[in-house]
Design an enzyme around this catalytic site. Sequence first.
Site, PDB file in Angstrom:
ATOM      1  N   SER A 150      -5.435   6.957  13.247  1.00  0.00           N
ATOM      2  CA  SER A 150      -6.495   7.874  13.663  1.00  0.00           C
ATOM      3  C   SER A 150      -6.593   9.001  12.649  1.00  0.00           C
ATOM      4  CB  SER A 150      -6.189   8.444  15.052  1.00  0.00           C
ATOM      5  OG  SER A 150      -6.227   7.431  16.027  1.00  0.00           O
ATOM      6  N   HIS A 166       0.820  -1.211   0.000  1.00  0.00           N
ATOM      7  CA  HIS A 166       0.000   0.000   0.000  1.00  0.00           C
ATOM      8  C   HIS A 166       0.855   1.262   0.000  1.00  0.00           C
ATOM      9  CE1 HIS A 166      -3.793   2.102   0.640  1.00  0.00           C
ATOM     10  NE2 HIS A 166      -3.211   2.821   1.579  1.00  0.00           N
ATOM     11  N   TYR A 217       4.409   0.514  -3.096  1.00  0.00           N
ATOM     12  CA  TYR A 217       4.153   0.191  -4.501  1.00  0.00           C
ATOM     13  C   TYR A 217       5.235  -0.744  -5.057  1.00  0.00           C
ATOM     14  CZ  TYR A 217       0.601   3.921  -4.714  1.00  0.00           C
ATOM     15  OH  TYR A 217      -0.515   4.700  -4.512  1.00  0.00           O
ATOM     16  N   SER A 259      -8.245   4.550  -2.921  1.00  0.00           N
ATOM     17  CA  SER A 259      -9.144   3.467  -2.519  1.00  0.00           C
ATOM     18  C   SER A 259      -9.228   3.336  -1.009  1.00  0.00           C
ATOM     19  CB  SER A 259      -8.654   2.144  -3.115  1.00  0.00           C
ATOM     20  OG  SER A 259      -7.363   1.842  -2.623  1.00  0.00           O
ATOM     21  N   HIS A 260     -10.357   2.829  -0.549  1.00  0.00           N
ATOM     22  CA  HIS A 260     -10.514   2.389   0.836  1.00  0.00           C
ATOM     23  C   HIS A 260     -11.329   1.104   0.812  1.00  0.00           C
ATOM     24  CE1 HIS A 260     -10.256   4.033   5.150  1.00  0.00           C
ATOM     25  NE2 HIS A 260      -9.048   3.946   4.632  1.00  0.00           N
ATOM     26  N   ASN A 261     -10.795   0.128   0.074  1.00  0.00           N
ATOM     27  CA  ASN A 261     -11.552  -1.077  -0.242  1.00  0.00           C
ATOM     28  C   ASN A 261     -11.675  -2.037   0.933  1.00  0.00           C
ATOM     29  OD1 ASN A 261     -11.544   0.009  -2.833  1.00  0.00           O
ATOM     30  ND2 ASN A 261      -9.797  -1.211  -3.507  1.00  0.00           N
ATOM     31  N   ASP A 269      -0.376  15.160   5.399  1.00  0.00           N
ATOM     32  CA  ASP A 269      -1.446  14.586   6.219  1.00  0.00           C
ATOM     33  C   ASP A 269      -1.016  13.220   6.728  1.00  0.00           C
ATOM     34  OD1 ASP A 269      -3.681  12.401   4.864  1.00  0.00           O
ATOM     35  OD2 ASP A 269      -2.037  13.113   3.626  1.00  0.00           O
ATOM     36  N   ARG A 273      -8.176  15.297   2.768  1.00  0.00           N
ATOM     37  CA  ARG A 273      -6.932  15.803   3.367  1.00  0.00           C
ATOM     38  C   ARG A 273      -5.806  15.862   2.350  1.00  0.00           C
ATOM     39  NH1 ARG A 273      -8.551  12.551   7.381  1.00  0.00           N
ATOM     40  NH2 ARG A 273      -6.964  10.971   6.977  1.00  0.00           N
ATOM     41  N   GLY A 291      -2.510   9.314  -8.356  1.00  0.00           N
ATOM     42  CA  GLY A 291      -3.177   8.021  -8.409  1.00  0.00           C
ATOM     43  C   GLY A 291      -2.893   7.165  -7.203  1.00  0.00           C
ATOM     44  N   LYS A 328      -7.089  14.079  -6.701  1.00  0.00           N
ATOM     45  CA  LYS A 328      -6.562  12.724  -6.567  1.00  0.00           C
ATOM     46  C   LYS A 328      -7.714  11.772  -6.285  1.00  0.00           C
ATOM     47  CE  LYS A 328      -3.107   9.947  -4.105  1.00  0.00           C
ATOM     48  NZ  LYS A 328      -2.211   9.883  -2.928  1.00  0.00           N
TER      49      LYS A 328
END
Length: 744
Positions: free
Chosen positions: A313, A49, A52, A94-96, A268, A116, A530, A91
């Site tokens: 968090s 993640h 890459y 994902s948050h799959n 962030d 963010r 991306g 941008k």
Amino acid sequence: MNRTDPPITPELVASHGLKPDEYERILKLIGRVPTFTELGIFSAMWNEHCSYKSSRIHLRGLPTKAPWVIQGPGENAGVIDIGDGQAVVFKMESHNHPSYIEPYQGATTGVGGILRDVFTMGARPIACLNALSFGDPSHPKTRHLVGGVVAGVGGYGNSFGVPTVGGQVRFHTRYDGNILVNAMAVGLADADKIFYAAASGVNMPIVYLGSKTGRDGIHGATMASAEFDDDSAEKRPTVQVGDPFAEKLLLEACLEIMETDCVIAIQDMGAAGLTCSAVEMGAKGDLGVDLDLDSVPTREQGMSAYEMMLSESQERMLMVLKPEKEKEAEAIFRKWGLDFAIVGYTTPSQRFVVKHGGDVMVDLPIKELESEAPLYDRPHVPSPQLPVVHARDVAPRLPVADALEKLIATPELCSKRWVWEQYDHVIGGNTVQRPGGDAAVVRVEDGPKGLALTVDVTPRYCEADPFEGGKQAVAEAWRNITAVGGRPLAITDNLNFGNPERPEIMGQFVGCLKGIAAACTALDFPVVSGNVSLYNETNGRGILPTPSIGGVGLLDDFTQSASLAFKAEGECILLIGETQGWLGQSVYLRDVCGREEGAPPPVDLAAEKRNGDVVRGMIHAGTVTAVHDISDGGLLVALAEMAMAGGIGAALDAAPEAIVPHAWWFGEDQARYIVTVHEKDLLSVFTKLKAVEVPCVQIGLTGGHEIAIAGERAVHVKALQHGFESWLPDYMAGRVETSGIPDR
């Protein structure tokens, strides 16, 4: 080593997602056994993640430059110049995995994270979009996941105060165990006031900003780099918890401090939290970082160094500050009710040092931690070439009118109004075109300009032919922007695939990426940001390859945008582009004929460019009254969408003799548009299009209350509208029988 830390065993290393050879690389790099906290940090920084490691060598082939590109991939978001000193920052990410485990919180924090990324760069968010992929409607979890994700997306965006203006929703059995939640955010900034992550200067204070740190989200990035199994529900504690109201305060505080001369760098805290943000800021600036965790604001008692460094968090930032500006900066964040704490300093040492309770818990080489993750050129095999499905070999199951009624009410093609009506798509007062059209149009404040925004991909094409599918995803985004009158400028991609350790999956990834690169090059449509999301598999079953493309275009005058709705009766309906009647991988072939097979339609990029440029020119000249690109479902579905949007029917000519009717009406040939023009302009339009060799034929006239094809049964527009609008709300209310996608 802290006396309470567990011993570093092969089992512990494996539980952190590190392969034995990767752990050996760590031992050689630092010359000793890592501490428990260091192991966690390597796990976070070297997972798929964040690093890459399976995709980076292939991402290098994407075109990323153009005269209007201010910042390409490598920062929090991409930045493009739109003139007059203004820039667009955007941008998609994902948050799959979190959204499958905990759909509401997974979706909310996906939206929060991408927002963010945008305002970290100094931009005020003006729009969000999303691409949502769910399992078969008959799957026992699908309805629950749809409800949770949609509520989460809407709950965060609505509370934060940004309109959600467009996106995609699809259903397919290959997403049964792995849904996809891809979130895109777009913001506006001054082109000369973009903020970056690279720290500069020695002994500069590093400031923690925003909400307090808790135990939520620990190992979130590592979880996103692994397959699911039957125990995935146990990973619920790794899902972060979002607070959109805190994020709104953080936005305003960040934008206020950016108006001062306080900020050197800002990042962030997203994946891997404090670890990733601190390491990236230092490494990008060729500096070391010393952190003292005793100064980190926490909301839970007794948090360990390991927990604080890996917590994800939400609503937190890290900033490198000019030392003489500490009081001014603190006053701003205190005013907004946010935590402000100096947690460290930049150093010349090129080391990442973390202290807790007076003990050194981490002492690692910072550049190697950030850039020396293993880089894999994984084995990959091309997808087998599928045969072309010839239209004359496909027996029509239903008359044309019946097929239209069936298709328009399928999960694939039905209205997604139930979804987007839960989003506030007009907050801010700048939404010109709402969801449901080819692309959203959002007004740029303080002037006539508008932005055209879209998210597109056709996963079944990518599965059948990754190269053509990758091309088509970009081409459709380009077409959708063009269809509202926008000049396509750049894309962000969100590359969702299965396990890269399987050569056939890696082959899909490589093929799609080559297709994306070819289309972006041909269409002058560079990639500026991306995200890669791999390991989207459950128990060895992967998703459809889904390279979502988020496109941004510019309208010089938003009042000149086009829409798909028929505007008046008696207007000429023109089909622009070549029609061969391509049925392979079409929705018609799958949902009417029960055959999910064949090669997808080829994408002629020269024709895409030529046809699109002509259509855009017609929009700007005021020649056309309605425009719609043709995609899923083919020509007749596109016409039905135009009729339903305008409440006006159409009298259509029969299919030409050279093409069988069902292929003419439902084939999914690319590079095509439907436009309507006044009869008085017809001759001049034909003359202009002939001069530039763009195929164009009149296929009918607008008027009446029915879609009436010569020789076929007429269908009332209101009847179509009922089927189109009913399926999704009926499904979510439990009023429809589901046995999978009809006749699949």
